[in-house]
Write a protein that holds these residues in place. Structure first.
Motif, PDB file in Angstrom:
ATOM      1  N   ARG A 408       0.642  -1.098  -0.151  1.00 29.89           N
ATOM      2  CA  ARG A 408       0.113   0.002  -0.045  1.00 29.89           C
ATOM      3  C   ARG A 408       0.887   1.294  -0.036  1.00 29.89           C
ATOM      4  O   ARG A 408       1.459   1.499   1.009  1.00 29.89           O
ATOM      5  N   GLU A 409       1.031   1.676  -1.075  1.00 28.57           N
ATOM      6  CA  GLU A 409       2.302   2.669  -1.509  1.00 28.57           C
ATOM      7  C   GLU A 409       1.373   4.143  -1.157  1.00 28.57           C
ATOM      8  O   GLU A 409       0.695   4.570  -1.989  1.00 28.57           O
ATOM      9  N   PRO A 410       2.121   5.077  -0.259  1.00 26.89           N
ATOM     10  CA  PRO A 410       1.653   6.170   0.121  1.00 26.89           C
ATOM     11  C   PRO A 410       1.724   7.181  -1.348  1.00 26.89           C
ATOM     12  O   PRO A 410       0.696   7.877  -1.450  1.00 26.89           O
ATOM     13  N   SER A 411       2.483   6.893  -2.088  1.00 24.89           N
ATOM     14  CA  SER A 411       2.691   7.917  -3.154  1.00 24.89           C
ATOM     15  C   SER A 411       1.425   7.534  -4.189  1.00 24.89           C
ATOM     16  O   SER A 411       0.947   8.455  -4.804  1.00 24.89           O
ATOM     17  N   PHE A 412       1.268   6.364  -4.372  1.00 25.41           N
ATOM     18  CA  PHE A 412       0.381   5.762  -5.213  1.00 25.41           C
ATOM     19  C   PHE A 412      -1.167   6.265  -4.907  1.00 25.41           C
ATOM     20  O   PHE A 412      -1.799   6.873  -5.714  1.00 25.41           O
ATOM     21  N   ASN A 413      -1.339   6.239  -3.559  1.00 24.64           N
ATOM     22  CA  ASN A 413      -2.626   6.627  -3.048  1.00 24.64           C
ATOM     23  C   ASN A 413      -2.734   8.377  -3.079  1.00 24.64           C
ATOM     24  O   ASN A 413      -3.634   8.705  -3.438  1.00 24.64           O
ATOM     25  N   ASN A 414      -1.774   8.873  -2.703  1.00 24.05           N
ATOM     26  CA  ASN A 414      -1.776  10.354  -2.578  1.00 24.05           C
ATOM     27  C   ASN A 414      -1.838  11.201  -3.791  1.00 24.05           C
ATOM     28  O   ASN A 414      -2.488  12.211  -3.866  1.00 24.05           O
ATOM     29  N   LEU A 415      -1.269  10.482  -4.874  1.00 24.55           N
ATOM     30  CA  LEU A 415      -1.411  11.123  -6.201  1.00 24.55           C
ATOM     31  C   LEU A 415      -2.734  11.302  -6.682  1.00 24.55           C
ATOM     32  O   LEU A 415      -3.034  12.252  -7.448  1.00 24.55           O
ATOM     33  N   GLN A 416      -3.731  10.464  -6.081  1.00 26.55           N
ATOM     34  CA  GLN A 416      -5.244  10.640  -6.636  1.00 26.55           C
ATOM     35  C   GLN A 416      -5.764  12.056  -6.348  1.00 26.55           C
ATOM     36  O   GLN A 416      -6.576  12.469  -6.733  1.00 26.55           O
TER      37      GLN A 416
END
Lengths: 446, 211
Positions: A408-416
C-alpha cells in the motif's frame, strides 16, 4: 491502429472536431493553421518526460486559457512487476526487491516488508532491541534524505535553485553514512527478516553524532532561504488546497494529512520498532496548502535529528548486543559472511560445515538455497514513511516464498488527490501541488 | 497463458530442492474464530451486529489471526457493510484493496482484501470478499471510500476482478492493450515477448536453453 492514422500529423479530424497535435515546431505556423477557430480548449500532455513530474508521471491537463478544468494523471511508466517477482524469490531475497520500489525511502520499504514477515512468523517480540534501534536510526536518517529531495526538487520546480544545492548537500552526507553502514547509498536491502543485515561499523555512532551536528547547522540555510520568503510564499500559500474531509475520503496520509491540522503519525498512533520509547513531536499545520506541507517537512527534519540522537544513546548502551534473531533458521540466509577474497562464505564457516558437521552442511544448504518457511496466513504491517502510511499486505501459504505481497504505497494513493488540489487553479500551480504530495514514481508504479 | 511454462525463475511444486524438507506446509485455518476475539475486536463485532441486523447473513466468517481481525463478507452485501462500517463504526479510511488469487479454491478463486482504518478510534480491521474465477464481479466501494478508485483499478489490472459501479475501471499500471492480468497465478513470470516499435524480442524464457 488504422493505417490512415499518422501520429506525427499536425492535425486530424475526430468526432469532437479538429485536433491539433503540437510536439515542438513553429507556434506561429500552428496559429495560422487554426485560423479563426473560437475553441479555447487545450489539452496538454504534461510528462511523462517533464522535469517537474518527479520521474515519469503523465498529467493530461484540460485548459481554458491558463485555468485547469480537468486533470487526469497517467501512471504505470515505471511498473516493474516487483510484487510479482517477489513471489518467485525466498522471503529474505524479497528485501532486495522491496527496497527498490520507492527509491527515496528504501529503509521504509524494507522495514514494512520485514515487519510483516516477522508478524507472520510470530517473532516480532524476538527481534533484538539493538536491531530495532538500528532500524529506527536508519529510518530517521532516510526520512531526512527523502525530505531533502522533496524540498530541493520542489523548490527547483517552482524556480528556486538555491535550496536544491543545499538540500542535496545534506542528502549526500546522509547517503555517505548509509554507504558506511550498509555498503550502498541506496537500495541497500539492509533490513532483513529478524533484524538487520550487519552491525554498525566501529566508530559509527561518533561519526553520526558529528553528522547530526552538521545537519542541524546546515538545515538553517534552507530555512533562511525559504521560510517567510515573499516569492516562495506567493507560489505556495493557498495553493493545492485539500482539507481534512478531502484527505479522509481519498485515504491521504503523511504530511498532506498533517497539513490539515490532524496529528496523525503511525509512530505515535501505533508504534513499531520501539518508537514509543523516543521523545519527539508530531508536526502539523492548519493551512491545508503547499506552504503548510513545506513547513511540516522542514520541522520534521529537526524531530528526526532528535530521534537519531536518542537512538545513538541507546546504541552506545547496547554495544555488542545481537542485531539478528537468535533463531539461526531465520538468521542464516541473511548472514552470509564473506571470505577474505570478498566472495562466498567465510572459510571458517566452510571448514566447520565441510569438516565436522554433516547436519550443519545440510541445514546450511537447505536454508541458503530454499530459505525458511513462514506459517500460512496473512498480515498487514504499516510504517510511517516520509510520504504517509506505507504498508505491506503479505500472504503466505506456508512455503519458502511469499504467496502474495502487496504494498500500500502512499505515493500511489496520494497522487489521486492531484485533481482535487489543482482543478480550477492555474496551470503553474499544479507544479507546486504535485511537489507537495512528493510522489515517487518508483513507489507509485512498483 | 500456458500453465506448464514457468519461465526462468521459481521451482515448481513445493520449492523443496533437496527432498530433505519433510515439513508439510500448514494450510491457513478455514473456520471462524470463536469468541472472545480479544482486544477491541469483540467491541467491533458487537457494534457491527447492533448496527447491522443482517450481520449473521452477510458475514460468513470472522477470523482473528496474528492480532488482526478479518471479516469475510458475501460479495453482494459488501457495499452495505462498508457504508455501516464507515458511518456507524467510524472506519473513515480504507487503505486500498489487495487481490489474492487462489486457483485451488474452487468457487472462490479471487479474493479482494480491504484494510480499514478508524482514525477516530485508532482501530484497524480487514474485510475479505471472494468471488469465483468464472464470475469475476465484485461491487465497487468507491462510492463509500473515494480513495479506493486507483486501488480498484490496480486490482482489476493485476487480477481481472471487475469492480461493478466503478466510475472508470481501466488498466492503470499495464498498457491499455495488454493481454492477461499479471498477478494471477496462471500468468508466468517472464514468458512475455517484448514488443517495441515493430521489433520483437523473445521472452526471457525462450532465450535460454535451460528452463
Amino acid at each position: 491502429m488504422t493505417t490512415t492514422f499518422d501520429p506525427y500529423a499536425s492535425s486530424r479530424e475526430t468526432t469532437e472536431g479538429t485536433v491539433y497535435s503540437v510536439t515542438g515546431g513553429d507556434w506561429d505556423e500552428l496559429v495560422s493553421e487554426i485560423g479563426e477557430a473560437k475553441e479555447e480548449r487545450i489539452i496538454v500532455n504534461m510528462g511523462p518526460q517533464h522535469p517537474s513530474t518527479h520521474g515519469v508521471l503523465r498529467l493530461v491537463l484540460e485548459l481554458e486559457g491558463e485555468t485547469i478544468t480537468e486533470v487526469r494523471p497517467g501512471i504505470g511508466y515505471l511498473h516493474t512487476g516487483i510484487e510479482k517477482n517477489m513471489e518467485y524469490r525466498s522471503w529474505t531475497q524479497g528485501t532486495t526487491f522491496a527496497t527498490r520500489m520507492d527509491y527515496l525511502s528504501p529503509v521504509f520499504n524494507e522495514t514494512a516488508y520485514c515487519l510483516a514477515i516477522e508478524k507472520l512468523l510470530g517473532i516480532t517480540e524476538d527481534v533484538p532491541e539493538r536491531a530495532s534501534v538500528i532500524r529506527v536510526l536508519m529510518m530517521e536518517l532516510n526520512r531526512i534524505s527523502s525530505h531533502m529531495v522533496a524540498l530541493g526538487t520542489g523548490a527547483l520546480e517552482l524556480g528556486a535553485m538555491g535550496p536544491m544545492f543545499f538540500a542535496f548537500r545534506e542528502r549526500e552526507m546522509v547517503l555517505d553514512a548509509f554507504e558506511a553502514i550498509t555498503g550502498l547509498r541506496m537500495n541497500m536491502a539492509y533490513v532483513r527478516p529478524g533484524g538487520v543485515q550487519q552491525d554498525l561499523p566501529a566508530g559509527m555512532t561518533t561519526r553520526l553524532r558529528e553528522l547530526v551536528k552538521t545537519l542541524r547547522k546546515n538545515f538553517k540555510d534552507n530555512e533562511k532561504l525559504l521560510i517567510g520568503n515573499t516569492i516562495w510564499m506567493k507560489r505556495t500559500v493557498g495553493i493545492g488546497y485539500l482539507d481534512l474531509a478531502g484527505c479522509t475520503t481519498l485515504g491521504i496520509t503523511g504530511p498532506v494529512l498533517r497539513s490539515t491540522g490532524l496529528p496523525w503519525d503511525l509512530r505515535k498512533m501505533s508504534p513499531y520498532c520501539g518508537y514509543e520509547n523516543y521523545e519527539f513531536d508530531v508536526i502539523t499545520a492548519d493551512t491545508c496548502d503547499v506552504y503548510g506541507r513545506f513547513l511540516i517537512r522542514m520541522a520534521e527534519l529537526e524531530q528526526s535529528l532528535r530521534i537519531i540522537e536518542q537512538a545513538l544513546d541507546k546504541l552506545d548502551a547496547l554495544n555488542g548486543a545481537p542485531v539478528m534473531v537468535a533463531d539461526k533458521k531465520i538468521a542464516w540466509p541473511a548472514q552470509l559472511a564473506l571470505g577474505a577474497d570478498g566472495l562466498g562464505n567465510s572459510l571458517d564457516h566452510i571448514r566447520e560445515i565441510m569438516g565436522s558437521s554433516m547436519e550443519s552442511l545440510i541445514h546450511h544448504f537447505k536454508l541458503v538455497t530454499e530459505g525458511f518457511r513462514v506459517p500460512a496466513g496473512q498480515v498487514y504491517a504499516a510504517v510511517e514513511s516520509p510520504r504517509g502510511e506505507l504498508a505491506a499486505h503479505v500472504v503466505s501459504d506456508g512455503g519458502t516464498r511469499p504467496y502474495r505481497v502487496h504494498f500500500r504505497e502512499p505515493s500511489f494513493n496520494n497522487l489521486q488527490s492531484t485533481s482535487a488540489m489543482s482543478e480550477g487553479g492555474m496551470i503553474a500551480d499544479i507544479i507546486g501541488a504535485v511537489a507537495s504530495i512528493d510522489p515517487v514514481m518508483g513507489g507509485v508504479d512498483r | 497463458m500456458s500453465e506448464t511454462q514457468q519461465g526462468m525463475f521459481g521451482a515448481r511444486g513445493t520449492g523443496d530442492t533437496s527432498g530433505y524438507g519433510g515439513l508439510v506446509a500448514t494450510a491457513a485455518a478455514t473456520g471462524s474464530t470463536e469468541r472472545p476475539f480479544g482486544g477491541y475486536f469483540d467491541q467491533v463485532a458487537d457494534d457491527l451486529e447492533r448496527a447491522y441486523p443482517d450481520f449473521a447473513d452477510a458475514i460468513t466468517r470472522v477470523v482473528v489471526d496474528r492480532g488482526e481481525l478479518t471479516l469475510h463478507i458475501k460479495k453482494d452485501r459488501l457495499v452495505e457493510v462498508a457504508r455501516i462500517l464507515r458511518d456507524k463504526l467510524l472506519f473513515e479510511m480504507c487503505m486500498g484493496v489487495s487481490g489474492v488469487h487462489y486457483p485451488e479454491r474452487t468457487g472462490s478463486e479471487l479474493v479482494a482484501v480491504y484494510p480499514l482504518l478508524s482514525m477516530t478510534k485508532n482501530q484497524r480491521i480487514r474485510l475479505e470478499v471472494a468471488t469465483s474465477d468464472s464470475d469475476r464481479h465484485i461491487p465497487s466501494v468507491v462510492d463509500v471510500w473515494g480513495g479506493n478508485n486507483w486501488h480498484e483499478r490496480e486490482t482489476f489490472d493485476m487480477f481481472g476482478i471487475i469492480f461493478d459501479g466503478h466510475p472508470g475501471l481501466t488498466r492503470i499500471l499495464m498498457p491499455d492493450d495488454w493481454d492477461g492480468h499479471p498477478q494471477r497465478k496462471d500468468y508466468p513470470l517472464g514468458g512475455i515477448a517484448v514488443e517495441y516499435k515493430g521489433a520483437t524480442t523473445p521472452a526471457p524464457s525462450e532465450r535460454r536453453s535451460y528452463q
